[in-house]
Design a protein around this motif. Structure first.
Motif, mmCIF file in Angstrom:
data_model
loop_
_atom_site.group_PDB
_atom_site.id
_atom_site.type_symbol
_atom_site.label_atom_id
_atom_site.label_comp_id
_atom_site.label_asym_id
_atom_site.label_seq_id
_atom_site.Cartn_x
_atom_site.Cartn_y
_atom_site.Cartn_z
ATOM 1 N N VAL A 73 0.862 -1.184 0.000
ATOM 2 C CA VAL A 73 0.000 0.000 0.000
ATOM 3 C C VAL A 73 0.897 1.231 0.000
ATOM 4 O O VAL A 73 2.113 1.115 0.166
ATOM 5 C CB VAL A 73 -0.942 0.023 1.231
ATOM 6 N N MET A 74 0.295 2.391 -0.140
ATOM 7 C CA MET A 74 1.115 3.581 -0.377
ATOM 8 C C MET A 74 1.960 3.984 0.825
ATOM 9 O O MET A 74 2.965 4.649 0.674
ATOM 10 C CB MET A 74 0.223 4.733 -0.825
ATOM 11 N N ASP A 75 1.574 3.579 2.041
ATOM 12 C CA ASP A 75 2.403 3.944 3.202
ATOM 13 C C ASP A 75 3.400 2.845 3.558
ATOM 14 O O ASP A 75 4.092 2.937 4.564
ATOM 15 C CB ASP A 75 1.540 4.343 4.415
ATOM 16 N N GLY A 76 3.451 1.783 2.797
ATOM 17 C CA GLY A 76 4.374 0.682 3.079
ATOM 18 C C GLY A 76 3.716 -0.642 2.765
ATOM 19 O O GLY A 76 3.419 -0.938 1.619
ATOM 20 N N GLU A 77 3.446 -1.410 3.805
ATOM 21 C CA GLU A 77 2.825 -2.716 3.617
ATOM 22 C C GLU A 77 1.697 -2.889 4.618
ATOM 23 O O GLU A 77 1.868 -2.573 5.797
ATOM 24 C CB GLU A 77 3.860 -3.830 3.875
ATOM 25 N N PHE A 78 0.561 -3.396 4.148
ATOM 26 C CA PHE A 78 -0.527 -3.754 5.066
ATOM 27 C C PHE A 78 -0.405 -5.242 5.343
ATOM 28 O O PHE A 78 -0.467 -6.060 4.424
ATOM 29 C CB PHE A 78 -1.882 -3.437 4.430
ATOM 30 N N LEU A 79 -0.214 -5.567 6.610
ATOM 31 C CA LEU A 79 -0.061 -6.969 7.000
ATOM 32 C C LEU A 79 -1.380 -7.448 7.594
ATOM 33 O O LEU A 79 -1.902 -6.844 8.533
ATOM 34 C CB LEU A 79 1.052 -7.103 8.044
ATOM 35 N N ALA A 80 -1.903 -8.529 7.049
ATOM 36 C CA ALA A 80 -3.176 -9.061 7.550
ATOM 37 C C ALA A 80 -3.096 -10.572 7.654
ATOM 38 O O ALA A 80 -2.639 -11.242 6.715
ATOM 39 C CB ALA A 80 -4.323 -8.667 6.622
ATOM 40 N N GLU A 81 -3.530 -11.096 8.779
ATOM 41 C CA GLU A 81 -3.612 -12.550 8.921
ATOM 42 C C GLU A 81 -4.730 -13.045 8.000
ATOM 43 O O GLU A 81 -5.756 -12.377 7.833
ATOM 44 C CB GLU A 81 -3.906 -12.892 10.385
ATOM 45 N N ALA A 82 -4.528 -14.207 7.404
ATOM 46 C CA ALA A 82 -5.481 -14.674 6.385
ATOM 47 C C ALA A 82 -6.876 -14.914 6.954
ATOM 48 O O ALA A 82 -7.882 -14.582 6.327
ATOM 49 C CB ALA A 82 -4.964 -15.943 5.729
ATOM 50 N N THR A 83 -6.939 -15.508 8.132
ATOM 51 C CA THR A 83 -8.260 -15.869 8.678
ATOM 52 C C THR A 83 -8.336 -15.541 10.166
ATOM 53 O O THR A 83 -7.321 -15.341 10.825
ATOM 54 C CB THR A 83 -8.537 -17.383 8.527
ATOM 55 N N THR A 84 -9.557 -15.533 10.648
ATOM 56 C CA THR A 84 -9.775 -15.442 12.092
ATOM 57 C C THR A 84 -10.851 -16.469 12.459
ATOM 58 O O THR A 84 -11.440 -17.097 11.580
ATOM 59 C CB THR A 84 -10.159 -14.013 12.528
ATOM 60 N N GLY A 85 -11.097 -16.621 13.732
ATOM 61 C CA GLY A 85 -12.034 -17.650 14.179
ATOM 62 C C GLY A 85 -13.450 -17.129 14.345
ATOM 63 O O GLY A 85 -13.664 -16.015 14.825
#
Lengths: 298, 270
Positions: free
Chosen positions: A143-155
């Motif tokens: 993304v424009m400010d760097g990197e968006f880190l997101a876990e693939a799934t949640t419970g």
């Protein structure tokens, strides 16, 4: 039952089964984690029209978050798993992905896995990168400010929505002050949210309406201005009623938070204008979970 | 129950295929039955009790003492349990390993953890070429698990690697991460020539500036939020990788190999 001059009605709060999830939002600092969390849980007061109920559960210390940054835990409740997944994804995409410096993680390890960053990755337009760390998959989305880190799934887990109690007071300021005191204490309890604005709702509803298109309408029995017009549940000195609605992961969680909240209200007592505690009881029409006030406070 | 301990009596004259001696194959066997198993050694077959003295009974915890670099295929297709090798190991250590732990106190030969699927391999010494790679002609190398090498590794470490972590405290030879499809290789020491040659995706995490080919493009300096999570996952290892002072999240990012898909990355500590 009377506690500090406050009468506890022999009634129960009626609640219904829901599906719930938790997500952890982190950011460069608590301010931006909170901004993102507030956006994600905005317009999520009631499933009646919002599609879900959501709120901030608590602020997390950096030592509690996966990436060691300040964070906020949010919870979202919906009537079904499909609706929950849709709401989660839409909100994560519009409110967390867009929020500067944010990252998004699962807040529930068990349960059925539902997408968190799994589909948001396509925003990366092919430049996204997957990383599997300790059995969990993460997506790194440029993304424009760097990197968006997101876990693939949640419970996604079974949960309960609609736990509640009503605070009946001699005046509107006294009812609000009591609810504020209750919410302050209730927010210390994990696994629950109070999804209405500030945790308090002034427009409690009953099931059904004279208008066929509406499934819910004003709880006229508890409206003080209708005392002379309807089958009221209010005595003459009650001038204001406010409700605290609770969604929680288990019955025990809701029992506990109702006890804490009601106790905080009762601590203010009759001398501060608090006369009664009651609950939204719809005669069994709303749901199978019943929270008996006097049992909870016994 | 004490560990099943196999102590090598004398160095075999030919290489020995140790693949029958894995936990899942020995689970139902008595000591005498284990001793009667035969191992291929060159053209001949050797009984296990000819080669090793055998003690202990826990077949899920195997110790190989006095091990030498002619013992091949130790821990092949291991499905559970633990193998401890005191000494060196030959080629194809942990070949196709599916789960469990293997620890080697010395050096290991070619193709260690070749096509490994899951589990944990720890080598206290050096590892030969093609660590975590695919067999010649195969397209998929290591598919999961973690390899920790405390010494140096040879050439082509992680060739065709698909998933998992290769952690190298020492130096890596030429073509480290060649033809990688995904996964992470971390090298604390120096790296050789042709780093990441034809890599498609995946991460090469380096403590020292490499000599990169022209087909890697500089993407600038960045603070990456996945790195603290990656380093946190190393905390339980008996390694310098577990040391918080070795962790970082500020890196120079190079993308490549542009002669391939170009979605791999070389991250160099800043």
């Amino acid at each position: 039952m009377i506690i500090n001059g406050v009468s506890i009605d022999a009634t129960f709060a009626e609640a219904f089964p829901m599906k719930a999830t938790r997500a952890i939002i982190t950011a460069q600092n608590e301010k931006w984690a909170m901004i993102s969390a507030q956006a994600m849980t905005g317009f999520a007061t009631s499933v009646i029209a919002c599609g879900c109920e959501g709120a901030i559960e608590r602020v997390l210390d950096p030592s509690e978050t996966p990436d060691g940054r300040p964070g906020v835990a949010i919870m979202i409740f919906a009537m079904g798993g499909k609706g929950l997944a849709k709401q989660l994804e839409t909100r994560a995409g519009q409110c967390v992905l867009t929020s500067p410096t944010s990252a998004l993680f699962s807040g529930i390890e068990g349960g059925i896995r539902i997408p968190l960053g799994k589909n948001l990755r396509y925003f990366g337009d092919g430049f996204q990168v997957s990383k599997q760390i300790s059995g969990k998959r993460y997506w790194r989305i440029p993304v424009m400010d760097g990197e968006f880190l997101a876990e693939a799934t949640t419970g996604q887990v079974d949960a309960i929505g609609g736990g509640n109690f009503l605070v009946l007071a001699e005046s509107q300021p006294q009812a609000l002050a009591a609810c504020e005191a209750a919410i302050e204490e209730m927010r210390k309890i994990p696994n629950v949210i109070m999804p209405f604005p500030g945790g308090v709702v002034r427009s409690g509803s009953k099931v059904g309406s004279k208008y066929k298109t509406l499934g819910a309408s004003t709880n006229d029995a508890f409206c003080p201005t209708l005392k002379g017009m309807t089958k009221t549940d209010l005595s003459p000195e009650i001038e204001s009623v406010m409700e605290i609605v609770i969604d929680g992961l288990t019955k025990e969680d809701i029992d506990k938070v109702m006890r804490v909240g009601i106790q905080a209200v009762c601590d203010l007592g009759a001398k501060n204008g608090i006369k009664r505690i009651s609950a939204g009881n719809y005669g069994g029409k709303l749901g199978p979970f019943h929270f008996h006030l006097q049992e909870i406070m016994a | 129950m004490s560990a099943l301990t196999l102590t090598l009596k004398q160095q075999p004259t030919q290489r020995v295929d140790m693949s029958p001696l894995v936990c899942q194959h020995l689970a139902e066997l008595s000591l005498s039955e284990i001793g009667a198993l035969v191992l291929q050694s060159g053209k001949s077959l050797l009984r296990v009790n000819e080669l090793f003295s055998i003690e202990g009974s826990d077949t899920q915890d195997i110790i190989i003492n006095n091990s030498v670099d002619t013992l091949d295929f130790i821990g092949k297709d291991l499905e559970s349990g633990r193998i401890t090798v005191n000494g060196d190991a030959g080629a194809y250590l942990a070949f196709g390993m599916k789960a469990g732990d293997i620890k080697v106190s010395g050096n290991v030969g070619l193709y260690a953890a070749c096509e490994m699927k899951k589990g944990y391999l720890e080598v206290s010494g050096n590892a030969g070429d093609f660590l975590g790679a695919a067999l010649p002609g195969n397209k998929m190398g290591m598919k999961g698990g973690t390899i920790l090498v405390k010494g140096n590794v040879g050439e082509r470490a992680g060739d065709h690697m698909r998933r998992g972590n290769i952690l190298i405290e020492g130096n890596a030879g030429d073509y480290c991460g060649s033809r990688m499809t995904a996964g992470t290789i971390a090298v604390m020491g120096q790296t050789g020539r042709y780093l990441g040659y034809a890599m498609r995706r995946g991460t090469l995490l380096l403590w020292n500036q490499p000599n990169l080919s022209a087909s890697f493009n500089d993407c600038g300096a960045h603070t990456l939020s996945f790195l603290p999570i990656l380093f946190a996952s190393f905390k339980t290892l008996n390694s310098r990788f577990a040391d918080a002072s070795e962790a970082f999240n500020r890196v120079q990012r190079y993308a490549g190999d542009m002669s391939e898909m170009g979605q791999g990355e070389v991250l160099v500590k800043l």
